[in-house]
Write an enzyme that holds these catalytic residues in place. Structure first.
Site, PDB file in Angstrom:
ATOM      1  N   ASP A 261      25.582  -0.509 -24.392  1.00 56.00           N
ATOM      2  CA  ASP A 261      25.515   0.751 -25.126  1.00 56.00           C
ATOM      3  C   ASP A 261      25.640   1.934 -24.163  1.00 56.00           C
ATOM      4  O   ASP A 261      25.103   1.910 -23.049  1.00 56.00           O
ATOM      5  CB  ASP A 261      24.175   0.791 -25.874  1.00 56.00           C
ATOM      6  CG  ASP A 261      24.024   1.999 -26.759  1.00 56.00           C
ATOM      7  OD1 ASP A 261      24.951   2.282 -27.535  1.00 56.00           O
ATOM      8  OD2 ASP A 261      22.977   2.660 -26.671  1.00 56.00           O
ATOM      9  N   GLU A 308      30.717   0.122 -24.423  1.00 52.61           N
ATOM     10  CA  GLU A 308      30.683   1.079 -25.538  1.00 52.61           C
ATOM     11  C   GLU A 308      31.050   2.438 -24.939  1.00 52.61           C
ATOM     12  O   GLU A 308      30.204   3.159 -24.414  1.00 52.61           O
ATOM     13  CB  GLU A 308      29.287   1.089 -26.171  1.00 52.61           C
ATOM     14  CG  GLU A 308      29.215   1.907 -27.466  1.00 52.61           C
ATOM     15  CD  GLU A 308      28.910   3.368 -27.235  1.00 52.61           C
ATOM     16  OE1 GLU A 308      29.865   4.172 -27.272  1.00 52.61           O
ATOM     17  OE2 GLU A 308      27.743   3.711 -27.009  1.00 52.61           O
ATOM     18  N   ASP A 361      26.773   2.853 -36.374  1.00 56.25           N
ATOM     19  CA  ASP A 361      26.494   4.286 -36.359  1.00 56.25           C
ATOM     20  C   ASP A 361      27.415   5.079 -37.289  1.00 56.25           C
ATOM     21  O   ASP A 361      27.241   6.295 -37.417  1.00 56.25           O
ATOM     22  CB  ASP A 361      26.641   4.843 -34.938  1.00 56.25           C
ATOM     23  CG  ASP A 361      25.445   4.520 -34.061  1.00 56.25           C
ATOM     24  OD1 ASP A 361      24.336   4.340 -34.610  1.00 56.25           O
ATOM     25  OD2 ASP A 361      25.613   4.436 -32.834  1.00 56.25           O
TER      26      ASP A 361
END
Length: 470
Positions: A261, A308, A361
């Site tokens: 992430d 990411e 998200d």
């Protein structure tokens, strides 16, 4: 990685009679369904013990599994609980949303009962000793919070890891690999920071002077103030990045591939002074760059990671991604800007990336259809050559047809779900991470249709199980 595809589905969203998804029979059924649909990957969110806001990206521990994912029916099969005891727990009134407060309170009592009846104490003792470096400090940390006694928490982790290992083995037997996330930061209220504060930027009182976040962006005009403490990268480098190596090694016990992430934070990260109410007044600070990324790639191998790389990307972030050789991410919902020059448009891709319709998200496609600006929607419809009613499948077809090595769609987009099925709205607290899939949604007909499209676009699995990353 061969040309392939998979589906994004949080574990907590699986159907269950007891409040949220687990590592039990519905997870096994989902793996069977993925195999029938010709898929190669199950992508999920972190499965660690969620903390503030019930967020899997704000966990009490980077190693401890969330007690919610321990399947109670499997414990009942072992004689540790009775079905009547499970049925007596209040799981809330809304079958489509998780009630975390009620679930955690009810399960805490059930785990105490199960532990009191557990007789394989020598097996538990061996597990605790094998995991001693993280489990002892974590259990003591959780006991200090009054959530579980240390012994009961050790038992919970024994149950979690035993059930998860069995589930992962079953996935491999069906040719399905697991993709999971590792959050870039840990919270201030975490076992890791409590046990090893020397790796974080803290003052003499043990408090951070600056906090993690991101500046104003697509998701929030105020930016996002995450509130995590920042790393002391110099201290980590002196230790050979051992803290990170242990953390990633723990994640790779749970998953076959780890999505890192907020990868851009390794190039430069946003530091916000403590006490600020929004993330606007932060500053960019140089991160560890390839010095760190190269270490973890050489230690574990590049094929075990996804970067990411979404958000505000600079040339230096793009260079870091290119030098690392890691696969980045392309999100179709970001592609259809008015000028149609986005790097997220499939005709601009290279092969070394993963194409998503959206992530956890983002709004599901059929919600994005109504929330996005009209010009972007019109561009998407023209690009996909479909009507509004078919936009979810139109984007899936475009992603499937792209040159990206891997294509992933959230299960909501295959089902054509809209408002009410979103997983998370970045920058908000409350109401997130709660969506549950209705029983019976994953039909044989849908699996057959997914397999047909997967084969049509050359993404059907070519190798027989078991799946291996060795």
């Amino acid at each position: 990685m061969n040309r392939s595809s998979g589906i994004l589905m949080p574990v907590f969203s699986l159907p269950s009679s007891y409040g949220c998804g687990t590592a039990g029979r519905e997870a096994y059924k989902f793996i069977d369904w993925l195999a029938a649909a010709g898929q190669s990957y199950w992508q999920m969110l972190p499965v660690n013990h969620a903390g503030f806001g019930d967020s899997p990206y704000c966990c009490f521990s980077s190693f401890a599994g969330d007690p919610l994912f321990v399947d109670l029916e499997l414990l009942a099969d072992e004689g540790l609980l009775s079905i009547s005891e499970l049925d007596a727990v209040d799981i809330g009134d809304d079958e489509t949303m998780i009630d975390y407060e009620k679930l955690r309170a009810g399960r805490a009592k059930l785990f105490e009962k199960a532990f009191s009846r557990f007789e394989k104490r020598e097996e538990l003792f061996d597990f605790v000793n094998s995991e001693e470096r993280w489990l002892k400090p974590c259990a003591e940390f959780m006991a200090g919070k009054g959530l579980h006694s240390a012994e009961v928490y050790e038992f919970i982790q024994y149950c979690f890891y035993r059930q998860w290992a069995a589930l992962k083995d079953y996935a491999h037997s069906k040719g399905i690999a697991l993709i999971g996330d590792i959050p870039v930061y840990v919270p201030l209220d975490s076992a890791e920071l409590n046990a090893e504060p020397q790796y974080f930027m803290l003052d003499e009182k043990g408090l951070p002077a600056e906090l993690a976040g991101v500046p104003p962006d697509y998701f929030n005009s105020e930016g996002q103030l995450w509130g995590n403490p920042l790393y002391d990268w110099e201290a980590m480098k002196k230790d050979g990045y051992g803290w990170w190596i242990r953390r990633i090694d723990g994640a790779l016990r749970l998953f076959d591939i780890v999505r890192i992430d907020h990868f851009r934070g390794f190039d430069s990260y946003w530091a916000v002074p403590a006490g600020e109410k929004s993330a606007k007044n932060g500053r960019w600070v140089k991160g560890p760059g390839m010095d760190f990324v190269g270490v973890i790639c050489s230690w574990f191998g590049r094929k075990r990671f996804i970067a990411e790389d979404l958000g505000m990307l600079s040339d230096s972030v793009n260079r870091l991604l290119e030098e690392s050789g890691l696969m980045g991410m392309k999100v179709l919902e970001f592609a259809f800007s008015p000028d149609m020059t986005s790097s997220y448009l499939p005709h601009n891709y290279g092969e070394n990336c993963i194409c998503y319709t959206g992530t956890h998200d983002n709004a599901p496609v059929m919600e994005w259809l109504h929330d996005a600006d009209r010009e972007s929607v019109e561009n998407a419809l023209l690009y996909c050559g479909c009507s509004e009613a078919e936009l979810n499948i139109g984007l899936i077809r475009v992603g499937m047809a792209s040159v990206a090595k891997l294509f992933i769609a959230p299960i909501q987009d295959w089902l054509g779900l809209g408002a009410g099925s979103r997983i998370n709205t970045p920058g908000t607290v409350g109401g997130n991470w709660r969506w549950r899939l209705r029983p019976g949604s994953l039909t044989d007909e849908l699996a057959a249709e997914i397999r047909r499209l997967t084969r049509l676009y050359g993404r059907e699995r070519q190798s027989d199980p078991p799946f291996s990353f060795s």
